[in-house]
Design an enzyme around this catalytic site. Structure first.
Site, PDB file in Angstrom:
ATOM      1  N   ASN A  11       0.786  -1.237   0.000  1.00  0.00           N
ATOM      2  CA  ASN A  11       0.000   0.000   0.000  1.00  0.00           C
ATOM      3  C   ASN A  11       0.816   1.285   0.000  1.00  0.00           C
ATOM      4  O   ASN A  11       0.254   2.368   0.004  1.00  0.00           O
ATOM      5  CB  ASN A  11      -0.962   0.007   1.191  1.00  0.00           C
ATOM      6  CG  ASN A  11      -1.969  -1.118   1.083  1.00  0.00           C
ATOM      7  OD1 ASN A  11      -2.284  -1.563  -0.009  1.00  0.00           O
ATOM      8  ND2 ASN A  11      -2.448  -1.593   2.207  1.00  0.00           N
ATOM      9  N   CYS A  12       2.117   1.175   0.011  1.00  0.00           N
ATOM     10  CA  CYS A  12       2.995   2.349   0.020  1.00  0.00           C
ATOM     11  C   CYS A  12       2.870   3.097  -1.315  1.00  0.00           C
ATOM     12  O   CYS A  12       2.888   2.488  -2.382  1.00  0.00           O
ATOM     13  CB  CYS A  12       4.425   1.871   0.251  1.00  0.00           C
ATOM     14  SG  CYS A  12       5.694   3.092  -0.063  1.00  0.00           S
ATOM     15  N   ASP A  13       2.749   4.435  -1.259  1.00  0.00           N
ATOM     16  CA  ASP A  13       2.621   5.255  -2.477  1.00  0.00           C
ATOM     17  C   ASP A  13       3.809   5.070  -3.422  1.00  0.00           C
ATOM     18  O   ASP A  13       3.631   4.977  -4.636  1.00  0.00           O
ATOM     19  CB  ASP A  13       2.500   6.743  -2.121  1.00  0.00           C
ATOM     20  CG  ASP A  13       1.163   7.074  -1.470  1.00  0.00           C
ATOM     21  OD1 ASP A  13       0.224   6.263  -1.576  1.00  0.00           O
ATOM     22  OD2 ASP A  13       1.072   8.147  -0.847  1.00  0.00           O
ATOM     23  N   MET A  15       5.717   2.512  -3.657  1.00  0.00           N
ATOM     24  CA  MET A  15       5.618   1.169  -4.240  1.00  0.00           C
ATOM     25  C   MET A  15       4.640   1.187  -5.420  1.00  0.00           C
ATOM     26  O   MET A  15       4.905   0.580  -6.453  1.00  0.00           O
ATOM     27  CB  MET A  15       5.148   0.153  -3.193  1.00  0.00           C
ATOM     28  CG  MET A  15       6.133  -0.109  -2.073  1.00  0.00           C
ATOM     29  SD  MET A  15       7.695  -0.832  -2.605  1.00  0.00           S
ATOM     30  CE  MET A  15       7.156  -2.322  -3.407  1.00  0.00           C
ATOM     31  N   GLN A  16       3.534   1.899  -5.270  1.00  0.00           N
ATOM     32  CA  GLN A  16       2.538   1.973  -6.347  1.00  0.00           C
ATOM     33  C   GLN A  16       3.158   2.606  -7.602  1.00  0.00           C
ATOM     34  O   GLN A  16       2.929   2.135  -8.713  1.00  0.00           O
ATOM     35  CB  GLN A  16       1.304   2.769  -5.888  1.00  0.00           C
ATOM     36  CG  GLN A  16       0.531   2.124  -4.758  1.00  0.00           C
ATOM     37  CD  GLN A  16       0.044   0.719  -5.081  1.00  0.00           C
ATOM     38  OE1 GLN A  16      -0.466   0.462  -6.163  1.00  0.00           O
ATOM     39  NE2 GLN A  16       0.231  -0.202  -4.155  1.00  0.00           N
TER      40      GLN A  16
END
Length: 117
Positions: A11-13, A15-16
């Site tokens: 869910n890390c930005d 990571m996205q």
């Protein structure tokens, strides 16, 4: 091309952004979500053959800021640092990419263009 493993938290930005970049370049990878408790000392030891503890630890994140001073100071001892990471996996910078014996930490499109070329 060697197997590519991306370590991080789903869910890390950041990571996205990394996932979108990989998908747009059609790069095949395996995602390893270390929040699920499957991070091992062996992985960390492998990272440390190519990266320094300073490159791995995210000192800007909330996990680091919540640590006690003795815990923060423990990263100067490799065994204690590995213990700390296993106990607090969110302290690892994201994403951490493993491609064969090469590693890359963080996400910058320009850096990734070079790393994956």
């Amino acid at each position: 091309m060697p197997i590519i493993t991306i370590f991080g938290i789903k869910n890390c930005d950041t990571m996205q952004k990394a996932f979108r970049w990989l998908d747009s370049k059609k790069v095949s990878y395996t995602f390893h979500d270390y929040k699920k408790g499957n991070l091992t000392a062996e992985y960390i030891q492998l990272w440390l053959k190519d990266l320094s503890m300073e490159e791995i630890i995210n000192k800007k994140g909330t996990t680091w800021k919540k640590l006690t001073e003795p815990e923060k100071n423990s990263i100067s001892d490799t065994d204690k640092a590995i213990e700390l990471i296993l106990k607090n996996p969110s302290v690892v910078k994201r994403p951490l990419v493993q491609m064969g014996k090469k590693h890359l930490v963080g996400f910058t499109p320009e850096q990734w263009d070079i790393f994956f070329s």
